[in-house]
Design a protein around this motif. Structure first.
Motif, PDB file in Angstrom:
ATOM      1  N   SER A 191       0.826  -1.199   0.000  1.00  0.00           N
ATOM      2  CA  SER A 191       0.000   0.000   0.000  1.00  0.00           C
ATOM      3  C   SER A 191       0.867   1.259   0.000  1.00  0.00           C
ATOM      4  O   SER A 191       0.621   2.202  -0.761  1.00  0.00           O
ATOM      5  CB  SER A 191      -0.922  -0.002   1.221  1.00  0.00           C
ATOM      6  OG  SER A 191      -1.693   1.186   1.282  1.00  0.00           O
ATOM      7  N   ASN A 192       1.890   1.276   0.849  1.00  0.00           N
ATOM      8  CA  ASN A 192       2.765   2.448   0.910  1.00  0.00           C
ATOM      9  C   ASN A 192       3.545   2.646  -0.379  1.00  0.00           C
ATOM     10  O   ASN A 192       3.724   3.779  -0.852  1.00  0.00           O
ATOM     11  CB  ASN A 192       3.746   2.305   2.085  1.00  0.00           C
ATOM     12  CG  ASN A 192       3.049   2.420   3.425  1.00  0.00           C
ATOM     13  OD1 ASN A 192       2.034   3.105   3.556  1.00  0.00           O
ATOM     14  ND2 ASN A 192       3.578   1.758   4.441  1.00  0.00           N
ATOM     15  N   THR A 193       4.013   1.523  -0.968  1.00  0.00           N
ATOM     16  CA  THR A 193       4.769   1.625  -2.224  1.00  0.00           C
ATOM     17  C   THR A 193       3.882   2.142  -3.352  1.00  0.00           C
ATOM     18  O   THR A 193       4.275   3.035  -4.120  1.00  0.00           O
ATOM     19  CB  THR A 193       5.353   0.259  -2.606  1.00  0.00           C
ATOM     20  OG1 THR A 193       6.146  -0.235  -1.523  1.00  0.00           O
ATOM     21  CG2 THR A 193       6.220   0.364  -3.844  1.00  0.00           C
ATOM     22  N   ILE A 194       2.684   1.583  -3.461  1.00  0.00           N
ATOM     23  CA  ILE A 194       1.758   2.013  -4.507  1.00  0.00           C
ATOM     24  C   ILE A 194       1.313   3.456  -4.276  1.00  0.00           C
ATOM     25  O   ILE A 194       1.126   4.230  -5.227  1.00  0.00           O
ATOM     26  CB  ILE A 194       0.538   1.072  -4.575  1.00  0.00           C
ATOM     27  CG1 ILE A 194       0.982  -0.352  -4.959  1.00  0.00           C
ATOM     28  CG2 ILE A 194      -0.494   1.585  -5.569  1.00  0.00           C
ATOM     29  CD1 ILE A 194       1.567  -0.482  -6.343  1.00  0.00           C
ATOM     30  N   ARG A 195       1.154   3.835  -3.008  1.00  0.00           N
ATOM     31  CA  ARG A 195       0.749   5.204  -2.710  1.00  0.00           C
ATOM     32  C   ARG A 195       1.785   6.191  -3.230  1.00  0.00           C
ATOM     33  O   ARG A 195       1.446   7.245  -3.791  1.00  0.00           O
ATOM     34  CB  ARG A 195       0.565   5.387  -1.205  1.00  0.00           C
ATOM     35  CG  ARG A 195      -0.113   6.718  -0.851  1.00  0.00           C
ATOM     36  CD  ARG A 195      -0.161   6.917   0.650  1.00  0.00           C
ATOM     37  NE  ARG A 195      -0.749   5.772   1.314  1.00  0.00           N
ATOM     38  CZ  ARG A 195      -0.743   5.603   2.642  1.00  0.00           C
ATOM     39  NH1 ARG A 195      -0.133   6.483   3.419  1.00  0.00           N
ATOM     40  NH2 ARG A 195      -1.312   4.542   3.172  1.00  0.00           N
ATOM     41  N   LEU A 196       3.075   5.868  -3.051  1.00  0.00           N
ATOM     42  CA  LEU A 196       4.134   6.723  -3.583  1.00  0.00           C
ATOM     43  C   LEU A 196       4.037   6.807  -5.103  1.00  0.00           C
ATOM     44  O   LEU A 196       4.213   7.879  -5.693  1.00  0.00           O
ATOM     45  CB  LEU A 196       5.498   6.184  -3.166  1.00  0.00           C
ATOM     46  CG  LEU A 196       5.853   6.291  -1.680  1.00  0.00           C
ATOM     47  CD1 LEU A 196       7.176   5.587  -1.393  1.00  0.00           C
ATOM     48  CD2 LEU A 196       5.942   7.756  -1.259  1.00  0.00           C
ATOM     49  N   ALA A 197       3.770   5.639  -5.728  1.00  0.00           N
ATOM     50  CA  ALA A 197       3.645   5.624  -7.192  1.00  0.00           C
ATOM     51  C   ALA A 197       2.451   6.455  -7.643  1.00  0.00           C
ATOM     52  O   ALA A 197       2.504   7.162  -8.666  1.00  0.00           O
ATOM     53  CB  ALA A 197       3.508   4.190  -7.682  1.00  0.00           C
ATOM     54  N   VAL A 198       1.360   6.397  -6.882  1.00  0.00           N
ATOM     55  CA  VAL A 198       0.164   7.167  -7.228  1.00  0.00           C
ATOM     56  C   VAL A 198       0.451   8.663  -7.151  1.00  0.00           C
ATOM     57  O   VAL A 198       0.093   9.430  -8.047  1.00  0.00           O
ATOM     58  CB  VAL A 198      -0.998   6.780  -6.293  1.00  0.00           C
ATOM     59  CG1 VAL A 198      -2.165   7.748  -6.465  1.00  0.00           C
ATOM     60  CG2 VAL A 198      -1.479   5.364  -6.577  1.00  0.00           C
ATOM     61  N   TYR A 199       1.093   9.101  -6.076  1.00  0.00           N
ATOM     62  CA  TYR A 199       1.400  10.521  -5.927  1.00  0.00           C
ATOM     63  C   TYR A 199       2.410  10.985  -6.979  1.00  0.00           C
ATOM     64  O   TYR A 199       2.362  12.126  -7.436  1.00  0.00           O
ATOM     65  CB  TYR A 199       1.941  10.805  -4.524  1.00  0.00           C
ATOM     66  CG  TYR A 199       0.851  10.864  -3.477  1.00  0.00           C
ATOM     67  CD1 TYR A 199      -0.083  11.900  -3.488  1.00  0.00           C
ATOM     68  CD2 TYR A 199       0.743   9.885  -2.503  1.00  0.00           C
ATOM     69  CE1 TYR A 199      -1.099  11.951  -2.540  1.00  0.00           C
ATOM     70  CE2 TYR A 199      -0.258   9.929  -1.553  1.00  0.00           C
ATOM     71  CZ  TYR A 199      -1.181  10.965  -1.576  1.00  0.00           C
ATOM     72  OH  TYR A 199      -2.179  11.023  -0.643  1.00  0.00           O
TER      73      TYR A 199
END
Length: 298
Positions: A191-199
């Motif tokens: 979740s944290n990794t994907i969140r960085l990718a999303v931002y």
């Protein structure tokens, strides 16, 4: 539909490569979690094999009264023969029991001199079917047999059976707790990794929303990316586990004389390995869904 899936997969792979060290760190972190889960699955698999072997050796001893009549003995044999819990049974006479006891003394037969009459009773040794090996089932069978005419005593190692059942329950409970904690941890990592990718791709996502892209369309590539991270992490964990198992098993197989069945167990079953990879994909998708949903709500 197939072309769309190929496009999503290719897009997710490109984004995963773009993530660089962040994506690699996420995969490695997931792999560490799944290595721990895999070790626990291996322990459970070997312990289950050991318990199965112990249960195969389990027997109920029915000791007979010295005054039992031939008619009572025949009726008792028929009752045991028709009992659903009994897989096989053998009969041991008083004389056979004494001869077996003499063999077990191994050179100390002089202890039996002056013994007089044979004090050992005749008995039936019962092998129990798999579905009737629980403490409750054995207790019920013992109570039933003890009420039959000509039966003096019943022995089946009640404390030992109950101890094995408690240990098996504890192992299963620990497996559920540890698996749940590690699963949650892996989902948060993704979740944290994907969140960085999303931002990082926030501007791209905003443009997609302005041109009318639905939330499902925006979410799909990230879900596939999360699934890739989870399945790659689980696959990496399986590779590490397999290499370690091949190295450790021959070296530390010291338990084989005592536990031949457990020692003869191989690596994880194919269903477990497929479950680990599938579980990694599900955890990755869950982590991605959490990250994207939070972003889209902003």
């Amino acid at each position: 539909m197939v072309e769309k899936l190929k496009h999503l997969l290719a897009y997710a792979l490109i984004n995963l490569v773009r993530a660089g060290w962040g994506g690699l760190a996420s995969i490695v972190s997931i792999a560490v979690s799944f290595v721990i889960i895999g070790i626990f699955l291996l322990l459970i698999q070997h312990f289950s094999a050991l318990v199965t072997e112990w249960k195969e050796q389990l027997q109920v001893s029915v000791f007979l009264d010295d005054q039992i009549t031939p008619l009572q003995l025949d009726m008792l044999r028929r009752r045991i023969e028709n009992e659903a819990a009994v897989r096989t049974f053998t009969f041991t006479t008083k004389e056979e029991a004494l001869a077996s006891f003499r063999r077990e003394l191994k050179g100390q037969e002089s202890l039996l001199e002056g013994l007089g009459d044979n004090p050992l009773p005749a008995s039936y040794q019962l092998k129990i079917r798999e579905g009737y090996q629980s403490p409750e089932a054995l207790k019920g069978l013992s109570a039933f047999l003890s009420r039959l005419e000509g039966v003096e005593d019943i022995q089946y190692g009640q404390e030992w059976v109950e101890r094995i059942a408690r240990v098996a329950q504890l192992i299963r409970l620990l497996g559920v707790i540890i698996g749940s904690v590690l699963t949650l941890g892996s989902a948060m990592i993704v979740s944290n990794t994907i969140r960085l990718a999303v931002y990082t791709r926030a501007q791209e996502i905003e443009i997609m929303r302005l041109v009318g892209a639905t939330k499902a369309y925006i979410r799909a590539p990230f879900l596939v990316e999360g699934m890739l991270q989870g399945s790659l992490g689980a696959g990496l964990a399986l590779g590490v586990l397999f290499a370690a198992y091949r190295f450790v098993a021959p070296t530390f197989n010291v338990a084989s004389p005592l536990f031949p069945t457990a020692a003869g167990q191989g690596f994880l079953e194919s269903s477990m390995m497929a479950g680990l990879v599938g579980g990694g994909a599900v955890i990755g998708a869950l982590g991605s869904a959490l990250a994207v949903s939070r972003f889209l709500k902003l």
